[in-house]
Design a protein around this motif. Sequence first.
Motif, mmCIF file in Angstrom:
data_model
loop_
_atom_site.group_PDB
_atom_site.id
_atom_site.type_symbol
_atom_site.label_atom_id
_atom_site.label_comp_id
_atom_site.label_asym_id
_atom_site.label_seq_id
_atom_site.Cartn_x
_atom_site.Cartn_y
_atom_site.Cartn_z
ATOM 1 N N TYR A 67 0.854 -1.186 0.000
ATOM 2 C CA TYR A 67 0.000 0.000 0.000
ATOM 3 C C TYR A 67 0.893 1.240 0.000
ATOM 4 N N ALA A 68 0.620 2.148 -0.946
ATOM 5 C CA ALA A 68 1.306 3.447 -0.905
ATOM 6 C C ALA A 68 0.806 4.180 0.334
ATOM 7 N N PHE A 69 1.625 5.098 0.869
ATOM 8 C CA PHE A 69 1.182 5.831 2.074
ATOM 9 C C PHE A 69 -0.174 6.508 1.818
ATOM 10 N N ASP A 70 -0.399 6.939 0.569
ATOM 11 C CA ASP A 70 -1.667 7.613 0.245
ATOM 12 C C ASP A 70 -2.876 6.705 0.401
ATOM 13 N N GLU A 71 -2.654 5.394 0.425
ATOM 14 C CA GLU A 71 -3.797 4.472 0.454
ATOM 15 C C GLU A 71 -4.167 4.030 1.867
ATOM 16 N N GLY A 72 -3.329 4.360 2.835
ATOM 17 C CA GLY A 72 -3.582 3.817 4.180
ATOM 18 C C GLY A 72 -4.162 4.837 5.137
ATOM 19 N N GLN A 73 -4.437 4.372 6.343
ATOM 20 C CA GLN A 73 -4.849 5.264 7.439
ATOM 21 C C GLN A 73 -4.651 4.563 8.782
ATOM 22 N N LYS A 74 -4.874 5.304 9.882
ATOM 23 C CA LYS A 74 -4.464 4.779 11.192
ATOM 24 C C LYS A 74 -5.237 3.535 11.625
ATOM 25 N N SER A 75 -6.429 3.311 11.065
ATOM 26 C CA SER A 75 -7.196 2.135 11.477
ATOM 27 C C SER A 75 -6.648 0.844 10.861
ATOM 28 N N MET A 76 -5.630 0.951 9.994
ATOM 29 C CA MET A 76 -5.172 -0.248 9.275
ATOM 30 C C MET A 76 -3.925 -0.883 9.914
ATOM 31 N N LYS A 77 -3.829 -0.763 11.247
ATOM 32 C CA LYS A 77 -2.617 -1.266 11.933
ATOM 33 C C LYS A 77 -2.400 -2.757 11.748
ATOM 34 N N ASP A 78 -3.473 -3.542 11.707
ATOM 35 C CA ASP A 78 -3.314 -4.993 11.563
ATOM 36 C C ASP A 78 -2.528 -5.305 10.289
ATOM 37 N N LEU A 79 -2.844 -4.586 9.235
ATOM 38 C CA LEU A 79 -2.262 -4.884 7.934
ATOM 39 C C LEU A 79 -0.955 -4.114 7.692
ATOM 40 N N LEU A 80 -0.926 -2.855 8.109
ATOM 41 C CA LEU A 80 0.226 -2.003 7.782
ATOM 42 C C LEU A 80 1.189 -1.842 8.956
ATOM 43 N N GLY A 81 0.868 -2.452 10.091
ATOM 44 C CA GLY A 81 1.691 -2.258 11.282
ATOM 45 C C GLY A 81 1.454 -0.859 11.831
ATOM 46 N N GLY A 82 1.908 -0.614 13.062
ATOM 47 C CA GLY A 82 1.677 0.687 13.690
ATOM 48 C C GLY A 82 2.374 1.796 12.921
#
Length: 877
Positions: A6-21
């Motif tokens: 995921y590019a940084f533009d595609e993520g957000q803070k609720s996605m910790k499970d997938l993107l890590g903290g």
Amino acid sequence: MTQYIYAFDEGQKSMKDLLGGKGANLAEMKRIGLPVPDGFTITTEACIEYLQHGSKLSAELLSELDNQLSAFSKRTYKSFSADSDLLLVSVRSGAKISMPGMMDTILNLGLNDENVLTLARKTDDARFAYDCYRRLLQMFGEVVYDIPMASFDTYFEQYKAQHGYQNDADIPAEGLQEICDYYKDVYLDEANKPFPQEPTQQLTEAIEAVFKSWDNHRARVYRNLNDIPHDIGTAVNIQEMVFGNSGARSGTGVAFTRNPVTGEAKLFGEYLLNAQGEDVVAGIRTPLDINVLKEQMPEVHQQFVEVSQKLETHYKDMQDIEFTIENEQLYILQTRNGKRTANAAIHIAVDLVNEGVISKETAVQNVDVKSIDQLLHPNFDEVALAEATVISKSGLPASPGASSGKIVFSAEEAKIQAEIGEKVILMRPETSPEDIEGMVASEAIVTTHGGMTSHAAVVARGMGKCCVTGCAELEINIKDKVVSYPGGKLFEGDVVSVDGAKGDLYLGKVATMKAERSEAFNQFMQWSEEVARLNVRMNAETPQDIEVGYQFGATGIGLVRTEHMFFGPERLVEMRRFILADSQVSRISALNKIRDYQCEDFEHILKLSGDRPTIIRLLDPPLHEFLPHSQEEKVNVANQLDVTVPVLEQYIGQLEEVNPMLGHRGCRLAITYPELYVMQVEAIIGSAIKLKQQGVDTKPEIMIPLVSTVAEFEILKQQIIECIDRLQNEADVSIPYLIGTMIETPRACLIADQLAKTCDFFSFGTNDLTQLTYGFSRDDAGKFINQYTEQGILEIDPFQTIDIDGVGALIKLAVQQAKEVNPQLKIGVCGELGGDSKSIAYFNQLSIDYVSCSPFRVPGALLSTAQSEVEGGRINV
Ligand code: PEP
Ligand code: MG
């Protein structure tokens, strides 16, 4: 198709499970417009698949990586190839739950022999370019090829010394180039392969290394210590480099939005100019206070202050922020909720509520239950502890606290030494009720046998006394008064220090820090109480403990263990006279004396409780626990009771049981000796009447232990009611009382509906219920439970945290059935699980009314129930 990147533009803070903290927060910071260098995150799922399936990056992941790199190049107008604007990246791990410093980071990736020249040319700074290159060579070598750090560091330090350079920054470009050449040779010598010159090869190898670092030893140890699952994997963040080491107008630092030690609402941080990555924490150069930045770069400082306020308000908690300044441009590289001391946690939570940033419901979620203990008991000074010599780390943290003192091996010696002002640590293979006074006199108790619900553990927790149980590495020889441990031997009088919060023992006296309970703590606990659904009562019987429990917010007493009152020397004599009596007349005469003592006790207890509910449990343990064991004691007791030792031994022999825990104990004692419970009820109700006559209202609740049939309960209830009626009539006073039972046998759970028809209340005794459900002796399970948890046979020690599938299912069934037939029935839990946060979260889902635990666990229990209320969604945040 699964998306692995995921590019940084595609993520957000609720996605910790997938993107890590880290990944989720980088994306979030970008989303809210903060200056974050661009990048992308490879998911935790990709890591899990990599570790599960043959440790090879999959074709899908590699092709996605290719696409992401092209898109990334387009966005940044940079690439790894030397002729365009040069792209260099950092590669960092980042799990869902932060594990500071446990996994690996590589900076400046993309440099090679050619790119370093381009960087030097473009920046017009060859020194800077080679400084970046030597850092990459070192980090990549360590992380990806396992080359020991010393192979690089030793040469670097030698080089500086040989050439008379004081600081890293004094080494000129040529020197750094020489160092880079040497480092490349180290690769050939130690890894038998050259440093990879191709940037995409560097990148894929770095990604693999970060994935693998999830399983490195220190990461595993950290996860074990912090209850982090081993199967959630780490994400990998690939981010455009910004350079804090590109001259005097650049730098790097770390700051907390509030003081992480005291909680003071003031930016707290450090930075170094002309530095990169680990330089701040490495301690080679002394960093500057963040306030100095105000003078050196006022605009950057102001911008940072604004960013940190924005982050704190956005995340609604104190943040730990990493930043870099490149030529006076500020970049934010990471934000996360900052680690803090317990004291700071409370102050920060309370301040944030008062500042209107968070609600009190969020405040209770922001404080770790475990940290509450730090505020109630003294702790060892961390610095002193780090220097102390370890005796053992194999014990169970049975009751928190930090104590030092001289070793004694008997309760008697503990009392003698304490009377002359010595601080002592009582060491026993295990303790028994007879040791109670010695335990009171000691600073701490250490046993080699027994688990978290053994006698020593339960009693020590009740007293708020430091205790370590099940310390299997020690051999305590009470006869020769010597302790053998892996590093040597200890003798009576040797000084040791005991860490009850961790289960550790140290040689000598280790300095401590006092526990602090501030105004903020009281305010915080009051909010926890308001948010909590479950009431929290205490298990206590001494006036001191009861006062402590009420100060901590207990709403009543959930368990008075009356047997604890029988061990004072003068009472023990009468109890022994009762047990050894050969006729009912002499039994009753002994009981009359005991009743007088019990009246005194109950009067104190009931007076302290007033109109708060007070559950008094009638006598529970097997009678032989009151009898002497050693020959010396037998001689004394025979003298006191005016019998010969052989006669005494004959009685003891008659009382001996093969399985005392399953034997003549609990309500079974009163079925065979009805006068025992009658005496106790006379004392309880007699005291309540006396208090009522003095104008003090009380609410005694009489509890019958270890019931497994309805008939047991009803026979005893009848006798109790007759006794109470008689006393009330005689005094012409009416006392509001309840009669209930402990639910601590599996059968009682299964017939809970029948019991509920006749009981006024239930209290789950989870210590015995766990023992009887598993068939694990609560006093001996310490011998194998560790192995069970290590081998994965059990996930947790069920005496410490509820076994939801077994014991939990029995409790759930019993509660449902009981409330169906008697919705008014009050239901509580008074076993040790009543003070455990995970167990409380489970009880909070059932129709249970209260939990009860030792006084020092009351604040933690209140906070746990408040937290599970908020998390369970019953309360809006
Ligand atoms: C229990 O069994 O959970 C209980 C509270 O009683 P005790 O620990 O005194 O047996
Ligand atoms: Mg019990």
